[in-house]
Structures are given as C-alpha cells and as structure tokens.
Write a protein that holds these residues in place. Structure first.
Motif, PDB file in Angstrom:
ATOM      1  N   HIS A 135       0.822  -1.225   0.000  1.00 29.44           N
ATOM      2  CA  HIS A 135       0.000   0.000   0.000  1.00 29.44           C
ATOM      3  C   HIS A 135       0.848   1.263   0.000  1.00 29.44           C
ATOM      4  O   HIS A 135       1.981   1.278   0.483  1.00 29.44           O
ATOM      5  CB  HIS A 135      -1.004  -0.016   1.155  1.00 29.44           C
ATOM      6  N   GLY A 137       0.931   4.010   1.545  1.00 28.79           N
ATOM      7  CA  GLY A 137       1.383   4.662   2.775  1.00 28.79           C
ATOM      8  C   GLY A 137       2.595   3.983   3.400  1.00 28.79           C
ATOM      9  O   GLY A 137       3.256   4.550   4.272  1.00 28.79           O
ATOM     10  N   GLU A 150       7.253   9.873  15.669  1.00 24.43           N
ATOM     11  CA  GLU A 150       6.212   9.061  16.297  1.00 24.43           C
ATOM     12  C   GLU A 150       5.056   9.930  16.763  1.00 24.43           C
ATOM     13  O   GLU A 150       5.221  11.123  16.968  1.00 24.43           O
ATOM     14  CB  GLU A 150       6.794   8.335  17.525  1.00 24.43           C
ATOM     15  N   GLU A 151       3.913   9.283  16.924  1.00 22.50           N
ATOM     16  CA  GLU A 151       2.720   9.939  17.473  1.00 22.50           C
ATOM     17  C   GLU A 151       2.428  11.247  16.760  1.00 22.50           C
ATOM     18  O   GLU A 151       2.063  12.246  17.381  1.00 22.50           O
ATOM     19  CB  GLU A 151       2.895  10.202  18.978  1.00 22.50           C
ATOM     20  N   SER A 152       2.606  11.237  15.456  1.00 27.71           N
ATOM     21  CA  SER A 152       2.464  12.501  14.740  1.00 27.71           C
ATOM     22  C   SER A 152       1.675  12.336  13.450  1.00 27.71           C
ATOM     23  O   SER A 152       1.189  11.259  13.123  1.00 27.71           O
ATOM     24  CB  SER A 152       3.847  13.070  14.439  1.00 27.71           C
ATOM     25  N   LEU A 153       1.574  13.467  12.750  1.00 27.74           N
ATOM     26  CA  LEU A 153       0.851  13.468  11.495  1.00 27.74           C
ATOM     27  C   LEU A 153       1.789  12.973  10.401  1.00 27.74           C
ATOM     28  O   LEU A 153       2.750  13.639  10.039  1.00 27.74           O
ATOM     29  CB  LEU A 153       0.375  14.892  11.201  1.00 27.74           C
ATOM     30  N   VAL A 154       1.481  11.791   9.895  1.00 26.94           N
ATOM     31  CA  VAL A 154       2.287  11.187   8.820  1.00 26.94           C
ATOM     32  C   VAL A 154       1.293  10.721   7.770  1.00 26.94           C
ATOM     33  O   VAL A 154       0.462   9.863   8.048  1.00 26.94           O
ATOM     34  CB  VAL A 154       3.109   9.996   9.353  1.00 26.94           C
ATOM     35  N   THR A 155       1.349  11.308   6.591  1.00 26.02           N
ATOM     36  CA  THR A 155       0.360  10.920   5.594  1.00 26.02           C
ATOM     37  C   THR A 155       0.966  10.914   4.189  1.00 26.02           C
ATOM     38  O   THR A 155       2.106  11.342   3.991  1.00 26.02           O
ATOM     39  CB  THR A 155      -0.904  11.812   5.682  1.00 26.02           C
ATOM     40  N   THR A 156       0.183  10.387   3.248  1.00 30.12           N
ATOM     41  CA  THR A 156       0.670  10.175   1.886  1.00 30.12           C
ATOM     42  C   THR A 156      -0.365  10.650   0.881  1.00 30.12           C
ATOM     43  O   THR A 156      -1.563  10.445   1.090  1.00 30.12           O
ATOM     44  CB  THR A 156       0.957   8.674   1.662  1.00 30.12           C
TER      45      THR A 156
ATOM     46  N   HIS B 139      -3.087   6.995   2.767  1.00 30.90           N
ATOM     47  CA  HIS B 139      -2.294   6.528   3.893  1.00 30.90           C
ATOM     48  C   HIS B 139      -3.076   5.573   4.803  1.00 30.90           C
ATOM     49  O   HIS B 139      -3.535   5.950   5.881  1.00 30.90           O
ATOM     50  CB  HIS B 139      -1.745   7.717   4.683  1.00 30.90           C
ATOM     51  N   SER B 140      -3.221   4.351   4.328  1.00 27.31           N
ATOM     52  CA  SER B 140      -3.809   3.277   5.122  1.00 27.31           C
ATOM     53  C   SER B 140      -5.079   3.753   5.850  1.00 27.31           C
ATOM     54  O   SER B 140      -5.941   4.363   5.227  1.00 27.31           O
ATOM     55  CB  SER B 140      -2.757   2.743   6.106  1.00 27.31           C
ATOM     56  N   ILE B 142      -5.723   6.087   7.865  1.00 24.64           N
ATOM     57  CA  ILE B 142      -6.025   7.508   8.069  1.00 24.64           C
ATOM     58  C   ILE B 142      -6.172   8.254   6.741  1.00 24.64           C
ATOM     59  O   ILE B 142      -6.110   9.490   6.697  1.00 24.64           O
ATOM     60  CB  ILE B 142      -4.974   8.224   8.959  1.00 24.64           C
ATOM     61  N   THR B 231      -4.569  12.875  13.679  1.00 23.56           N
ATOM     62  CA  THR B 231      -4.079  11.533  13.356  1.00 23.56           C
ATOM     63  C   THR B 231      -2.708  11.308  13.981  1.00 23.56           C
ATOM     64  O   THR B 231      -1.958  12.257  14.223  1.00 23.56           O
ATOM     65  CB  THR B 231      -3.952  11.330  11.828  1.00 23.56           C
ATOM     66  N   PHE B 232      -2.404  10.053  14.241  1.00 21.87           N
ATOM     67  CA  PHE B 232      -1.125   9.664  14.852  1.00 21.87           C
ATOM     68  C   PHE B 232      -0.586   8.458  14.097  1.00 21.87           C
ATOM     69  O   PHE B 232      -1.273   7.443  14.001  1.00 21.87           O
ATOM     70  CB  PHE B 232      -1.334   9.237  16.309  1.00 21.87           C
ATOM     71  N   ASN B 233       0.627   8.554  13.561  1.00 27.62           N
ATOM     72  CA  ASN B 233       1.163   7.399  12.831  1.00 27.62           C
ATOM     73  C   ASN B 233       1.413   6.225  13.768  1.00 27.62           C
ATOM     74  O   ASN B 233       1.182   5.086  13.415  1.00 27.62           O
ATOM     75  CB  ASN B 233       2.444   7.772  12.064  1.00 27.62           C
ATOM     76  N   THR B 234       1.873   6.524  14.966  1.00 23.12           N
ATOM     77  CA  THR B 234       2.048   5.474  15.970  1.00 23.12           C
ATOM     78  C   THR B 234       1.431   5.952  17.273  1.00 23.12           C
ATOM     79  O   THR B 234       1.310   7.160  17.511  1.00 23.12           O
ATOM     80  CB  THR B 234       3.545   5.193  16.254  1.00 23.12           C
ATOM     81  N   LEU B 235       1.052   5.012  18.092  1.00 28.05           N
ATOM     82  CA  LEU B 235       0.558   5.339  19.434  1.00 28.05           C
ATOM     83  C   LEU B 235       0.548   4.025  20.208  1.00 28.05           C
ATOM     84  O   LEU B 235      -0.134   3.089  19.817  1.00 28.05           O
ATOM     85  CB  LEU B 235      -0.867   5.910  19.344  1.00 28.05           C
ATOM     86  N   GLN B 236       1.363   3.985  21.255  1.00 28.06           N
ATOM     87  CA  GLN B 236       1.382   2.741  22.018  1.00 28.06           C
ATOM     88  C   GLN B 236       0.088   2.607  22.795  1.00 28.06           C
ATOM     89  O   GLN B 236      -0.519   3.603  23.183  1.00 28.06           O
ATOM     90  CB  GLN B 236       2.573   2.745  22.969  1.00 28.06           C
ATOM     91  N   GLN B 344      -1.675   0.729  14.317  1.00 27.89           N
ATOM     92  CA  GLN B 344      -1.048   1.909  13.716  1.00 27.89           C
ATOM     93  C   GLN B 344      -2.115   2.855  13.169  1.00 27.89           C
ATOM     94  O   GLN B 344      -3.285   2.507  13.088  1.00 27.89           O
ATOM     95  CB  GLN B 344      -0.163   1.475  12.550  1.00 27.89           C
ATOM     96  N   ASN B 345      -1.657   4.035  12.756  1.00 24.78           N
ATOM     97  CA  ASN B 345      -2.545   4.990  12.090  1.00 24.78           C
ATOM     98  C   ASN B 345      -3.853   5.223  12.842  1.00 24.78           C
ATOM     99  O   ASN B 345      -4.932   4.844  12.407  1.00 24.78           O
ATOM    100  CB  ASN B 345      -2.782   4.559  10.639  1.00 24.78           C
TER     101      ASN B 345
END
Lengths: 400, 353, 85
Positions: A135, A137, A150-156, B139-140, B142, B231-236, B344-345
């Motif tokens: 995919h 992303g 981490e824990e942030s806005l990451v998009t494609t 993006h998956s 999100i 949105t959060f790419n990772t989050l434990q 994720q996401n």
C-alpha cells in the motif's frame, strides 16, 4: 500561525546523483542520467530509455543497514535515503524537539514487490512479508520509523505526477495553520514493470532521449527518484537561528476536468494552478524569474502546458526549462525533485538548461532556455501536471 | 477562524445505507469473512457511456458523491478530496496479472489508467466538470481523516466554502486471497453478532464508500459541526487514553463531556484491546457504539464511523444494533470517533451538534 | 469481408465494454469516434492492441489509428490488406 514557510533542508536521489551536491554538479555540467533499464527485467528494454538509479536493492539494503527480514520496497529505500539527507541538511539532531510530521507522495508505492511476487505469495512464505508493503502509505511509514517520527501526522498523497508538489502544498498549509512546527515533504517512486508497461500502453514512451518542448518530441522517459524538503515555521527558524534555503511562497492545485489521462488543449487546469500559486504568493507574473516546467516531452503535455504558460505570462515570459531530459519523468516524485532544483536555482542564481531541444514547436514560438544561464533569481515557479487532470504549481522565493 | 459543518452525507456499504431517509432500520446479517457493498442502482446515476470503463470503486465513489451533493443542495464545490488506502484494486490486479500472464505483451491501457489512486476523485471532477482543487490521500487507515483535515483547514481559513470529502475502497480478489495468507482476514466466517467476541485474529474485510459535503456555513441539511481531526502514525496502547485526553483538552473538553464514543473495534483479538481499555477506562460511563460488525473492515471504513456519528447527532437516537453498552443520555451533543488499524494509524474525529 | 465486419463489431463491443449496444446497432459506415459511437483516444489505444493481437498489424503512432478506425468499413478494408494473421 506562521506567515512564512521556510525550507531549511533538502535531500535527493535520482538518476543524476545520490545527493544534492551530485545532482547540482550534473545539472550544471549537462550530464543526463538516461540509459537502458538495468535493474528490471523487461521485454521493453530495447524500446525504451529510463532515468534509473543504478544501485541494486541489495546495495541499498547494505547502505541502509536493513536486517535481512526487512520488507522495504524500492520506493521506501529511495525515500529513506533522500529523507535522511534532508533532515541532516537541516541540522536537525533532535526530531522530537518540535511537532514534526511527514507528507509524502507516491504512485508506485510497493508495486515493485507486488509485481515480483504476485503469484509467489500464494506458495512461498518467504515472500509474504512484502504483502504489507504494497500500500502507498507503507513507504512513508518506513521513513517515519527511520527518522524516529512518532505519534504525529504522517500521511501520503497520490495524485499521479503531481503527488509530491501536492505534498509540499499540504505541508505549507500545515505550517501556516500551526498544526505542525516542522514537516518533511516530498515524494518517492521507483521504476516498475507496472509503470513501464502502463505508459507503454498509452504509447507515450520515447525510444530515445526525451526532448521537452521540441517539435519532434517522441514521448517521455520514465525515471525513479526520491526527494524531500524540510519545511519549518517562522518560530522554529527564529528559535534555532536556522539557515533558510528558500521559502514556499505560493501554491495552487486545480483539475483540468477534461479527460482521464490527457490534458486539455488549452491547459485550463495548469493555467488555474499557476494563477492560484501567484495569488497565494501575492506576486504578478512579471515578478517570476524562472519557470521549471513539467515538460515531460509528450506531445500532449508540452503543448497543453506551453499554452497555459503563454496564457499566464504572454509577452512577459521569463526563462523556462524542463529538467526531465536529465532525470526522466519520476512520476509522483517529480514535484519534489524539481522543488530541490528550483531551490538550487535560487541559491546559485542559475537557470538549468532544457537539454535535447532542437526545433521549436509549430503551435507557438516559445523557446526553452537551452544553455546554463546565470541570472539573479528571486522567484521560481515549478509546475507538476498529472493524470486525472491533476495540475499543481508551487512558487519558491528567496525572501519571505 | 470559521467553523466547519457536515452538511450532507452519503454511504454505500455492506448495509443498505445509500438512502439517507432511513437509519439502519433493516440489518443484513452476514456469516462470512469478506463482505461486499450493497449496490444502489448505478445506472440511475451514471450514463452507460461513462460507466463502461468504471470499476466498482469508481462507480461507488461517483454515486455517493452525487447523493452527498444532492442532499447538500449544491451544484459544485471548491475542492474534491478523497481518501483510499488501497486504491482501485480491481484494475491494479487486472494490469499486474496481465503483465505476468502475457509476458508484457498485448496490454491495454484502460486498467492501467483506472489503477491510479486518484481515479475516483478525477472521475468525480470530470463528471461534475469541477476544475477545483483535487487531492487524494492514500495513507492506510487515516486516508479519509487526512482528507477531512485538509478540507477543514481550507474551510477554516476561508480558502473554500464547500468541499466534497470522501473515502472509498473496493475489494480485489487477489488482494483478499493474499491477505488471508498473512492472517489479516478472519480464519472462519462470523455473523455480525459474533464479530466482537470471535477471539480470532484478523478482521472481516469489506468495501464501500462514504462521502460528505463539509462547508463553513450551515445549511438546512446540516448534521453536525466538525470540531477537530487528529491523526497519529504510531501510538502505544498504554498512551491512547492520554492522547485522547490531551486532544479533548485542546478542545476544552474532558472525557466526561463526550456523550457518545464511536469505536473502530473489528473483532481482531490482537488489536481490539486498544478500544477495550477505553471502554473500561476513561469512557466506562459513556455511551459506546461500534459499526465494523455491520460494515466490515477496510482502510477508509472509519468514514462510516463519521457517517454514524453524524446520523446519531441529527437523529438524536442510536440504533440498538450499534450499542456496546447502555448509558442513557437525554441529549446527544458531543461525539468522538476513535479508530486504529493493526495498532497503527490512529485517528480522532470530534463532532458536535 | 462481411464476416470480418461482423467480427469487428462484436470485438469492438466486447473490448470496449459497450454495454448498451449490439452488433446490429453499428452500421458499416457509422463513425466510431466523435459523434458516432462516441469512442475516444483511450478506445483508440485499445483497438490498436486488438489489431496487433488478432491481426498481426503493429502501429507505432497512435495518430495512424484515428484514420484506420474511422468506421468498421475502413477498418475491415485496412485489415484485409495488411493482416499477417
């Protein structure tokens, strides 16, 4: 809210170099990176030319120190290399110090692995790790992981050939609106059988070196590349006393709404995109010093884009050139590759030549800049036009 | 900064949701691992000449966008923004398999053209003759929320007045087959009442689309105010509660202010814990609802969560079938949607009446 | 010849997914592009592949296709003359 959107770092890997310095060197020495394809086995080999990065996947794996069980697509590996250079170039050592995100553009994504193992997946367990990297992303997520974002806005974004330009646009919005303090923007696409054969069916691949804006142009050369730029807010630039390479001054996106693949004869979408970019920047066409055109060297694009440029600039045409003759058309990455080139142009007050041009097009008298030219540059406009009618223009400037 | 409103909705899903006058009145029960969308009469919306090259995802997207535009009562928009995690799978599979099966010979362009992720947004623009801003996020899980966030920023800053936002996903046969191999799809068929307690890995895969017209002014058809998207790419897992509380605090709210929370549970024994800890934790006293038992899992199905939240806010009622627990709330004012996929996401969408 | 024309009509309908059209709807001289059947440049590319695959005729310039695909009659004449299979 941030008024300015500063570019504080850049990274790139393309057919003409593995970093910013190598790319610049090739640009000013007219060294193009167009060859036969070596890393992909295809029956089209003798019929097409490409802008290929010559490292093999195994060489990339070694260079990036990836474990053997990794499931990186070539797109992801190209992306990580360019992204790391951009972060280092921006002098960022603590990625978590500011709210940092990523916006990347890709169209191929993990298709290179999917087409390789499409049927093997069903029987060979070893290959199944790549199913999850298909995919679009995925490459962006891997870049984030490599950089510790981490824990942030990451998009494609995937809007075909304008993807990376649109990633820059969203990044600029995110900085202006205060959503992020810092954002890595750009794009990555590798060569694949999928795109080689896809463009082949459209009969727009040249069997020789591509010749943007030439009457006898025969089509495009596909390329692979990745490039990223670090955008930072005024506040970060001030607090960190940052060196600023250039600013993202304006941007515009519009849809041609004409045809699924072809651009309209009059370049409506491209015209609208450039108009919007000028408006956001608060600049008049006469204040643009250089246009880095999309110029793919297809019959359709160069005519449509040329007419759009004429509509906007008319008699006050600045120098323009397409750098696709160097790199090939790197699809979703193109907007970021050319953003890096636009910034290099601004930094060095230099206009890169439109290689391979011989004969002006019969429809108009526009002639691209064919020799390297020194000129004081304050603003550069970069176009990226794509399938689905997607048209984008990004405007870079020396001053805020 | 201008406020942002959801002025219309449209949904094509494995349930009969394309008619906005009803609200999950009649439920289709499934006993499967992959479920397909209930098709509206596409011919009613798309002329045959235009439809002949359209894969299902494009048809679904085009029709849902028309339903949303009709309900909002507008002819055109200032931007079309879509999200799709997997893109047009059917044509992608067609083209890849043709390359391999025919050893790169006799390939035709149609499936290649339709395989690009921005095909749906492009076709909607083409159909509406809309030359405006046109973006596609890929993006998956999100993908849709990225589109929504982009729209929200433009509306707040008055760069646009009306924006069409949507998510779309179609099922491709080969993609489904290979995702079974890596246990992303449930090993055994489950009915909608069994999904949450299936105690097996993977999800029920599905397809569908949800479109919305979001504007910076309220119309008569308005469903909700779109307050915030994050949105959060990772989050434990252990940090989800804290992230939600921070998000709510930024919007001057606390967990107790949320009247309904919409969870993205899909019955995957490995990942439903992300929601369960909230059910038992910060939202234990809140009305909780879920929807993936009805419409399955796909990369933009969280847009169905926003559809559900919008419906609940406008109707001021909650269908029994989506309730996880029973907490009486006389008036529903604030709804929070939380979703993640395979850890994720993560996304948070906050809506207000 | 008339057999070839019927064959072409059926192939055009199938290849281009012209759902609401049957062979009898296409006259030999009907324009295939523009106002006639309404085919476009993507269809032309599809037909170029058909010529190659089914009749062994390779076109290198899509512009050539436009003339050859003017009508079923013109197509059939061209194929008759140039086919290698």
């Amino acid at each position: 809210m941030s008024k300015g959107v500063a570019i504080t770092g850049m990274g790139i890997i393309s057919a003409i170099g593995n970093n910013v310095a190598e790319n610049y060197d090739a640009l000013i020495n007219k060294k193009k990176g167009i060859t036969r394809v070596d890393n992909i086995e295809t029956i089209q080999r003798e019929e097409i030319m490409v802008g290929e990065v010559k490292f093999t996947n195994d060489q990339f794996i070694a260079q990036l120190n990836l474990p053997p069980e990794n499931n990186y697509s070539r797109t992801a590996m190209l992306g990580v290399i360019a992204a790391k250079e951009a972060i280092a170039d921006a002098g960022i050592t603590d990625i978590k110090k500011y709210k940092t995100g990523i916006v990347s553009g890709t169209s191929v994504g993990g298709m290179d692995m999917t087409e390789k193992y499409y049927y093997e997946y069903l029987t060979d367990k070893e290959t199944q790790k790549y199913i999850e990297s298909h995919h679009a992303g995925d490459s962006t997520q891997k870049i984030a992981a490599q950089l510790g974002i981490e824990e942030s806005l990451v998009t494609t974004i995937s809007t075909a050939c304008s993807s990376a330009a649109n990633a820059i646009m969203l990044g600029a919005r995110l900085i202006k609106s205060g959503k992020l303090d810092r954002v890595l923007v750009g794009g990555a696409d590798c060569l694949s059988k999928f795109t080689i054969n896809g463009f082949k069916t459209l009969m727009i691949l040249s069997d020789t070196y591509n010749t943007p804006f030439d009457e006898n142009r025969k089509g495009l050369n596909l390329g692979e590349a990745a490039a990223f730029l670090v955008l930072e807010s005024d506040a970060v630039v001030k607090a960190e006393n940052k060196r600023v390479l250039a600013y993202v001054k304006g941007y515009g996106n519009a849809n041609d709404a004409f045809h699924q693949t072809a651009s309209s004869d009059n370049g409506d979408g491209a015209t609208l995109a450039m108009e919007k970019a000028l408006k956001v920047a608060g600049l008049k066409p006469s204040e643009i010093d250089y246009i880095n055109a999309h110029g793919t060297a297809t019959g359709n694009n160069d005519l449509s884009e040329g007419r759009a440029i004429l509509r906007i600039f008319g008699e006050e045409m600045p120098e323009f050139s397409s750098t696709k003759a160097y790199t090939g058309h790197t699809l979703a990455a193109a907007g970021a590759i050319e953003a890096v080139y636009s910034v290099l142009a601004l930094q060095n007050n230099i206009i890169f030549p439109n290689l391979n041009f011989k004969t002006p097009m019969k429809e108009f008298s526009m002639i691209p800049q064919t020799e390297l030219k020194k000129k004081e540059l304050n603003t550069v406009l970069s176009n990226s036009l794509g399938f689905g009618g997607n048209c984008s223009a990004v405007l870079f400037s020396k001053e805020v | 900064m201008k406020k942002v409103y959801i002025n219309s909705i449209a949904s094509i899903s494995p349930q009969k949701t394309f008619d906005n006058t009803i609200f999950l009145n009649e439920i289709i029960d499934y006993n499967d691992t992959v479920i397909f969308a209930q098709d509206p009469d596409y011919k009613q919306y798309i002329p045959p000449a235009a439809a002949r090259r359209m894969a299902k995802g494009i048809k679904m997207g085009v029709v849902a966008s028309k339903i949303a535009m009709d309900e909002a009562g507008i002819e055109t928009v200032d931007a079309i923004i879509t999200g799709t995690g997997m893109g047009c799978m059917i044509d992608s599979e067609k083209f890849v398999s043709a390359i391999i099966d025919n050893s790169e010979q006799y390939l035709t362009p149609t499936s290649f053209i339709q395989s690009t992720h921005n095909t749906v947004a492009g076709q909607i623009a083409l159909g509406m003759e809309c030359k405006a801003y046109n973006f596609t996020y890929v993006h998956s899980a999100i993908s849709f929320e990225s589109a929504l966030l982009d729209a929200k920023m433009q509306l707040e800053n008055e760069e646009a007045q009306h924006i069409l936002v949507g998510g779309v996903e179609e099922l491709g046969e080969h993609t489904t087959k290979v995702h079974r191999l890596i246990n992303h799809i449930k090993p055994e068929a489950v009915t909608i009442s069994e999904v949450l307690d299936s105690k097996t890995e993977g999800a029920v895969f599905s397809e569908g689309t949800n479109f919305f017209v979001v504007s910076n002014e309220k119309t008569n058809s308005c469903y909700a105010e779109l307050v915030a998207v994050e949105t959060f790419n990772t989050l434990q897992k252990e940090k989800v509660s804290e992230a939600i509380e921070t998000f709510l605090k930024e919007n001057n709210l606390k967990a107790a202010d949320i009247d309904v929370v919409v969870f993205g549970n899909n019955g995957d024994v490995d990942f439903d814990g992300f929601y369960n800890q909230l059910s038992e934790g910060i939202f234990s006293k809140t009305q909780q609802v879920f929807y993936k038992h009805l419409v399955g899992e796909n990369n933009t199905v969280s847009a169905f969560g926003v559809w559900l939240a919008s419906k609940i806010l406008k109707a001021q009622s909650i269908p029994e079938i989506v309730k996880i627990n029973n907490v009486n709330s006389s008036k529903i004012k604030t709804v929070l949607c939380y979703n993640q996929y395979r850890g994720q996401n993560h996304s948070l969408v906050l809506l207000k009446k | 010849m008339s057999e070839l024309k019927e064959e072409l009509k059926a192939k055009i309908i199938e290849q281009l997914n012209l759902e609401d059209i049957v062979v009898a709807d296409i006259a030999d001289d009907d324009a295939l592009f523009g106002d006639g059947l309404g085919l476009d440049s993507i269809d032309a590319l599809e037909l170029i592949v058909m010529l190659d695959k089914d009749y062994g005729i390779r076109l290198s310039d899509p512009k050539e296709g436009r003339k050859i695909f003017e009508s079923v009659q013109v197509m059939a004449d061209y194929i008759q003359e140039h086919r290698t299979k």
